[in-house]
Design a protein around this motif. Structure first.
Motif, mmCIF file in Angstrom:
data_model
loop_
_atom_site.group_PDB
_atom_site.id
_atom_site.type_symbol
_atom_site.label_atom_id
_atom_site.label_comp_id
_atom_site.label_asym_id
_atom_site.label_seq_id
_atom_site.Cartn_x
_atom_site.Cartn_y
_atom_site.Cartn_z
ATOM 1 N N GLN A 1 0.835 -1.189 0.000
ATOM 2 C CA GLN A 1 0.000 0.000 0.000
ATOM 3 C C GLN A 1 0.880 1.255 0.000
ATOM 4 O OE1 GLN A 1 -2.652 -0.213 3.339
ATOM 5 N NE2 GLN A 1 -3.978 -1.700 2.377
ATOM 6 N N PRO A 2 1.257 1.774 -1.148
ATOM 7 C CA PRO A 2 2.063 2.996 -1.179
ATOM 8 C C PRO A 2 1.266 4.172 -0.638
ATOM 9 C CG PRO A 2 1.299 2.440 -3.370
ATOM 10 C CD PRO A 2 0.926 1.278 -2.492
ATOM 11 N N ASP A 3 1.954 5.147 -0.114
ATOM 12 C CA ASP A 3 1.312 6.328 0.447
ATOM 13 C C ASP A 3 1.231 7.421 -0.611
ATOM 14 O OD1 ASP A 3 0.284 8.320 1.956
ATOM 15 O OD2 ASP A 3 2.052 8.614 3.211
ATOM 16 N N TYR A 4 -0.001 7.708 -1.064
ATOM 17 C CA TYR A 4 -0.207 8.753 -2.060
ATOM 18 C C TYR A 4 -0.577 10.084 -1.409
ATOM 19 C CZ TYR A 4 0.051 5.404 -5.883
ATOM 20 O OH TYR A 4 0.485 4.460 -6.795
ATOM 21 N N GLY A 5 -0.612 10.102 -0.091
ATOM 22 C CA GLY A 5 -0.900 11.349 0.604
ATOM 23 C C GLY A 5 -2.352 11.769 0.572
ATOM 24 N N LEU A 6 -3.281 10.807 0.414
ATOM 25 C CA LEU A 6 -4.697 11.152 0.413
ATOM 26 C C LEU A 6 -5.140 11.513 1.829
ATOM 27 C CD1 LEU A 6 -6.145 8.276 -1.827
ATOM 28 C CD2 LEU A 6 -5.554 10.597 -2.531
ATOM 29 N N ASN A 7 -5.911 12.595 1.940
ATOM 30 C CA ASN A 7 -6.461 12.919 3.251
ATOM 31 C C ASN A 7 -7.757 12.145 3.485
ATOM 32 O OD1 ASN A 7 -8.620 14.366 1.998
ATOM 33 N ND2 ASN A 7 -7.375 16.238 1.929
ATOM 34 N N GLU A 8 -8.362 12.335 4.637
ATOM 35 C CA GLU A 8 -9.541 11.538 5.002
ATOM 36 C C GLU A 8 -10.703 11.743 4.038
ATOM 37 O OE1 GLU A 8 -12.552 10.905 8.845
ATOM 38 O OE2 GLU A 8 -10.694 12.069 9.054
ATOM 39 N N ARG A 9 -10.935 12.980 3.632
ATOM 40 C CA ARG A 9 -12.043 13.262 2.710
ATOM 41 C C ARG A 9 -11.768 12.628 1.343
ATOM 42 N NH1 ARG A 9 -14.143 19.341 2.020
ATOM 43 N NH2 ARG A 9 -15.159 18.779 3.975
ATOM 44 N N GLU A 10 -10.543 12.759 0.850
ATOM 45 C CA GLU A 10 -10.196 12.169 -0.441
ATOM 46 C C GLU A 10 -10.320 10.650 -0.392
ATOM 47 O OE1 GLU A 10 -6.987 15.731 -1.494
ATOM 48 O OE2 GLU A 10 -6.306 13.813 -0.677
ATOM 49 N N GLN A 11 -9.921 10.060 0.716
ATOM 50 C CA GLN A 11 -10.036 8.611 0.872
ATOM 51 C C GLN A 11 -11.501 8.176 0.837
ATOM 52 O OE1 GLN A 11 -7.200 6.730 1.215
ATOM 53 N NE2 GLN A 11 -8.349 4.815 1.176
ATOM 54 N N SER A 12 -12.372 8.947 1.468
ATOM 55 C CA SER A 12 -13.801 8.614 1.490
ATOM 56 C C SER A 12 -14.409 8.719 0.098
ATOM 57 C CB SER A 12 -14.545 9.549 2.458
ATOM 58 O OG SER A 12 -14.090 9.381 3.779
ATOM 59 N N VAL A 13 -14.025 9.760 -0.646
ATOM 60 C CA VAL A 13 -14.537 9.918 -2.015
ATOM 61 C C VAL A 13 -14.042 8.773 -2.895
ATOM 62 C CG1 VAL A 13 -14.432 11.345 -4.098
ATOM 63 C CG2 VAL A 13 -14.815 12.414 -1.870
ATOM 64 N N LEU A 14 -12.776 8.422 -2.778
ATOM 65 C CA LEU A 14 -12.218 7.329 -3.575
ATOM 66 C C LEU A 14 -12.919 6.014 -3.259
ATOM 67 C CD1 LEU A 14 -10.097 6.382 -5.611
ATOM 68 C CD2 LEU A 14 -8.499 6.098 -3.700
ATOM 69 N N GLU A 15 -13.187 5.761 -1.988
ATOM 70 C CA GLU A 15 -13.885 4.529 -1.604
ATOM 71 C C GLU A 15 -15.288 4.491 -2.198
ATOM 72 O OE1 GLU A 15 -16.597 2.016 0.469
ATOM 73 O OE2 GLU A 15 -16.620 4.194 0.685
ATOM 74 N N ALA A 16 -15.978 5.638 -2.200
ATOM 75 C CA ALA A 16 -17.317 5.698 -2.794
ATOM 76 C C ALA A 16 -17.260 5.460 -4.297
ATOM 77 C CB ALA A 16 -17.955 7.063 -2.493
ATOM 78 N N MET A 17 -16.224 5.965 -4.947
ATOM 79 C CA MET A 17 -16.051 5.744 -6.389
ATOM 80 C C MET A 17 -15.892 4.262 -6.696
ATOM 81 S SD MET A 17 -13.484 8.956 -7.131
ATOM 82 C CE MET A 17 -12.964 8.395 -8.747
ATOM 83 N N THR A 18 -15.164 3.531 -5.833
ATOM 84 C CA THR A 18 -14.958 2.101 -6.087
ATOM 85 C C THR A 18 -16.253 1.306 -5.938
ATOM 86 O OG1 THR A 18 -14.385 1.558 -3.783
ATOM 87 C CG2 THR A 18 -12.584 2.243 -5.241
#
Length: 215
Positions: free
Chosen positions: A145-162
């Motif tokens: 799991q490389p660190d792309y520097g996503l913050n909590e909000r970005e992580q939540s949006v990405l999870e919803a996209m998946t």
């Protein structure tokens, strides 16, 4: 006027698809191009599509390279692959190049019209047979799991996209206005070094940035 471009060297298939898509909406226009070079020349002449359907096996420049060239010129144009190819390497290369969806020519025109509607809403439609192969292909890759520097909000949006949620659904679920969501989405693309939702989802699954959805 909604501008849809079909880039396909098979004249009969191209014309039939254009006729079918022309009834997508009263304000929709479908244009035909026999090669990537023709479409790029039109772009360089100041014209642009809202969404373009791209075959992979084309004379001259192939469709995957064509997506990259067009996205460089028109980052906001949406690419939808429409092809007979199901080769794993071509699938991955097309998504990486910036395709927002992957349809097969065996799909009905109704399914293709639906895919166009979905990509315009921010979703990433992929033919079910292709989607299963994409998930399997990415599941076989490195679990790191490389660190792309996503913050909590970005992580939540990405999870919803998946999970396949479209733009309005993501905004409602995370209580974001659409302008904020668009900004967060652009930040995700920049940090992941991708050009669209499908590539972001593919990368997230491949590198375990989120829990993979069930196939």
């Amino acid at each position: 006027m909604l501008e849809i471009w079909i880039i396909e060297d098979n004249v009969q298939f191209r014309r039939a698809t254009a006729r079918g898509l022309s009834v997508l909406a009263d304000d929709a226009s479908a244009r035909e191009f026999g090669s990537c070079e023709e479409a790029i020349a039109a772009i360089d002449d100041g014209q642009s599509p809202d969404v373009f359907l791209m075959d992979i096996d084309l004379p001259g420049m192939d469709g995957i390279e064509g997506i990259s060239e067009i996205k460089q010129r028109l980052p906001d144009a949406t690419a939808l692959i429409l092809t007979v190819f199901e080769d794993d390497e071509k699938i991955f290369r097309a998504l990486k190049a910036g395709a927002s969806g992957y349809c097969l020519k065996t799909d009905t025109i109704a399914k293709i019209r639906e895919a166009v509607e979905q990509v315009l809403q921010g979703a990433a439609p992929i033919h079910p047979r292709i989607a299963g192969r994409v998930l399997k292909m990415f599941a076989q890759l490195s679990p790191e799991q490389p660190d792309y520097g996503l913050n909590e909000r970005e992580q939540s949006v990405l999870e919803a996209m998946t999970r396949g949620l479209v733009r309005k659904q993501i905004a409602a679920e995370l209580d974001l206005n659409l302008h904020t969501l668009d900004y967060v989405t652009r930040c995700i693309y920049r940090k992941l070094h991708v050009n669209g939702a499908t590539a972001a989802v593919a990368l997230a699954i491949r590198e375990r940035l989120v829990e993979p959805p069930e196939a």
